[in-house]
Write an enzyme that holds these catalytic residues in place. Structure first.
Site, PDB file in Angstrom:
ATOM      1  N   LYS A  47       0.806  -1.239  -0.005  1.00  0.00           N
ATOM      2  CA  LYS A  47       0.061   0.037   0.219  1.00  0.00           C
ATOM      3  C   LYS A  47       0.950   1.177  -0.038  1.00  0.00           C
ATOM      4  O   LYS A  47       1.891   1.193   0.239  1.00  0.00           O
ATOM      5  CB  LYS A  47      -0.893   0.101   1.159  1.00  0.00           C
ATOM      6  N   HIS A  50       1.731   6.795   2.825  1.00  0.00           N
ATOM      7  CA  HIS A  50       1.117   8.210   2.620  1.00  0.00           C
ATOM      8  C   HIS A  50       1.614   9.050   3.527  1.00  0.00           C
ATOM      9  O   HIS A  50       2.249   8.977   4.594  1.00  0.00           O
ATOM     10  CB  HIS A  50      -0.535   8.119   2.631  1.00  0.00           C
ATOM     11  N   HIS A  53       1.926   8.690   7.147  1.00  0.00           N
ATOM     12  CA  HIS A  53       3.131   7.780   7.584  1.00  0.00           C
ATOM     13  C   HIS A  53       4.444   8.610   7.777  1.00  0.00           C
ATOM     14  O   HIS A  53       5.005   8.272   8.401  1.00  0.00           O
ATOM     15  CB  HIS A  53       3.178   6.443   6.509  1.00  0.00           C
TER      16      HIS A  53
HETATM   17  N1  ARG Z   1       0.420   0.002   9.780  1.00  0.00           N
HETATM   18  C1  ARG Z   1      -0.649   0.789  10.613  1.00  0.00           C
HETATM   19  C2  ARG Z   1      -1.327   1.688   9.794  1.00  0.00           C
HETATM   20  O1  ARG Z   1      -0.666   2.226   8.825  1.00  0.00           O
HETATM   21  C3  ARG Z   1       0.036   1.337  11.759  1.00  0.00           C
HETATM   22  C4  ARG Z   1       0.558   0.475  13.037  1.00  0.00           C
HETATM   23  C5  ARG Z   1       0.946   1.170  13.909  1.00  0.00           C
HETATM   24  N2  ARG Z   1       1.496   0.258  15.263  1.00  0.00           N
HETATM   25  C6  ARG Z   1       0.901  -0.511  15.730  1.00  0.00           C
HETATM   26  N3  ARG Z   1       1.549  -1.241  16.723  1.00  0.00           N
HETATM   27  N4  ARG Z   1      -0.430  -0.671  15.456  1.00  0.00           N
HETATM   28  O2  ARG Z   1      -2.148   2.307   9.931  1.00  0.00           O
END
Ligand code: ARG
Length: 488
Positions: A47, A50, A53
């Protein structure tokens, strides 16, 4: 009550403290023997990375650097989103159509495949069934499915690394969601024994109604684990592996409920209270693009890599106008452009939504990254124009008691406390604001006093003050993740 600071004593203390540490000014062993886990960046495989991030990456990195500088044992984790039922779909789509793609922009192609397979699944229930089977095979570690999954991960990481390289961000661990796939049985087991895991419409959930929250789903009706379960397994793992004092999650506020839920459920895992007390969601707001100015391709979806490249290009153009003969133009443009983006991201309380506007962030006279760099470069050229660097013995305290100098001394005195407040509140903007203030104070001083002329002792004293500002501006900016150019 009124307090009066003894200016002379304060100045003497600051000078001595600075002299004993110089380039390591502000560094301490304050956090010795304390373990801080920071979960940040954490994009999803296949993905786009963005702009949200980008924020977690920058906030997380600034916190990571600051904790470390204060002597904490800091562990930076990129909790990659590399698991979940969507990978069953990705595998199905890839099998069907991969020959149609070149994967030069792998994430774009994978996203396209994902959109297509989702559409097909909506039309055809039997395809959806195939996707589910693929995910089961992946969970059972069957060779073909694992291979494809690894390929998605490799292609994505290659793209993400371009961004991490530009920002110079590194992690201690890339253990993402998949890493916990074989560690969730224990979570389910413990929760079952606690008596709090209940059946609900075929799924297994923990009821949280007494905390006024919807139930936390642990197992879907088809037995698959979900995002929350993997996060719970990660809490168990991190407590054991890192014995953390704090475990910070730098994640957007859209996930507030998720973290409130898992932090509540974590209390049922039988962990020491130290660990459940140490969990903290460091949430942040959204980024709004000032429309019409962003080079977007589809609607508002900005590719972060493009955004960073554009920042470098724009900075290069400004430099070209201001200083056409400057050397190492590319390197400077990179430091200024990226520095501008970083500073903008860290210049307000993180929970506030951010407005992204090129003209504001690259304004050399505004409260911006380039402004701090500009003042830093000024201190650097003053020092370079001096015959030699003064030492503490050359300083005459009396010459530092004027208002402009004392203001600078006070700021320098506060540096370590500001760093501590950054870690107390997990708010890098406290450091950003501090650096702007210090840069402004130096600018006032510079405009009001001649540095490289007159009485030798006085000159050396002003040079020493300049030297302290130079070190603190550079050190502070570096902690935020900003690099300093030598010229501008
Ligand atoms: N991958 C998730 C996202 O892009 C964020 C993960 C954050 N960390 C966690 N331990 N949940 O929304």
């Amino acid at each position: 009550m009124n307090f009066y600071i003894n200016k002379k004593l304060l100045t003497k203390n600051v000078l001595e403290e600075f002299d004993s540490k110089k380039d390591n000014y502000g560094k301490s062993a304050f956090g010795k023997d304390k373990n801080i886990v920071i979960d940040y960046s954490s994009p999803n495989i296949a993905k786009p990375f963005h702009i949200g991030h980008l924020r977690t990456t920058l906030i997380g990195n600034a916190l990571y650097n600051t904790y470390k500088y204060l002597g904490y044992n800091t562990i930076g984790i990129n909790h990659l989103g590399d698991y979940g039922t969507q990978f069953g779909k990705m595998i199905e789509g890839y099998k069907r159509w991969h020959e149609e793609y070149k994967f030069e922009n792998p994430i774009e192609d994978l996203t396209d495949i994902y959109v297509r397979i989702n559409e097909l699944c909506k039309e055809d229930e039997s395809v959806l069934e195939l996707c589910r089977e693929n995910f089961k095979k992946l969970e059972n570690k069957e060779e073909y499915e694992v291979k494809l999954w690894e390929k998605f991960k490799e292609l994505s990481l290659k793209e993400f690394d371009k961004i991490y390289d530009l920002l110079d961000v590194k992690f201690d661990s890339l253990n993402g969601e998949a890493f916990y796939s074989d560690k969730i049985d224990e979570v389910i087991d413990i929760l079952e024994k606690s008596g709090k895991l209940v059946e609900s419409q075929g799924a297994k959930v923990v009821d949280l109604s007494d905390k006024s929250m919807p139930p936390c789903i642990i197992c879907k009706s088809n037995g698959s684990s979900i995002y929350a379960t993997r996060d719970l397994a990660a809490i168990l793992y991190r407590a054991r592996e890192y014995d953390f004092d704090k475990c910070l999650y730098v994640v957007a506020y859209e996930q507030n409920l998720h973290f409130r839920q898992i932090f509540e459920v974590a209390k049922l895992l039988g962990l020491d209270k130290k660990y459940t007390d140490g969990l903290e969601h460091v949430s942040y707001g959204m980024v709004h693009l000032k429309s019409g100015k962003m080079s977007t391709r589809e609607g508002n979806v900005v590719k972060v890599e493009d955004l960073l490249d554009e920042a470098i290009q724009r900075a290069g153009k400004i430099l070209e106008e201001k200083n056409p003969n400057i050397q190492n133009k590319e390197d400077i443009a990179k430091k200024v452009g990226i520095g501008a983006v970083i500073f903008n991201d860290l210049s307000n309380s993180r929970i506030k939504d951010e407005i992204f506007d090129w003209d504001t962030i690259l304004n050399f006279q505004g409260e911006t990254g380039p402004y701090i760099q500009y003042i830093y470069v000024r201190t650097k050229s003053v020092l370079e124009n001096a015959e030699n660097l003064p030492t503490l013995a050359d300083v005459n305290i009396e010459d530092l008691l004027n208002e402009e100098s004392i203001e600078i001394i006070k700021s320098i005195y506060n540096f370590e406390d500001v760093l501590k407040s950054v870690t107390d509140k997990n708010e890098p903007y406290l450091l950003s604001k501090y650096l702007i203030e210090l840069a402004k104070k130096y600018s006032t001083f510079y405009n009001n006093y001649k540095i490289l002329s007159g009485d030798k002792k006085q000159m050396n004293t002003r040079l020493y003050l300049t030297y302290m500002v130079n070190v603190v501006l550079r050190k502070g900016a570096n902690l935020l993740g900003i690099k300093m150019p030598d010229k501008m």
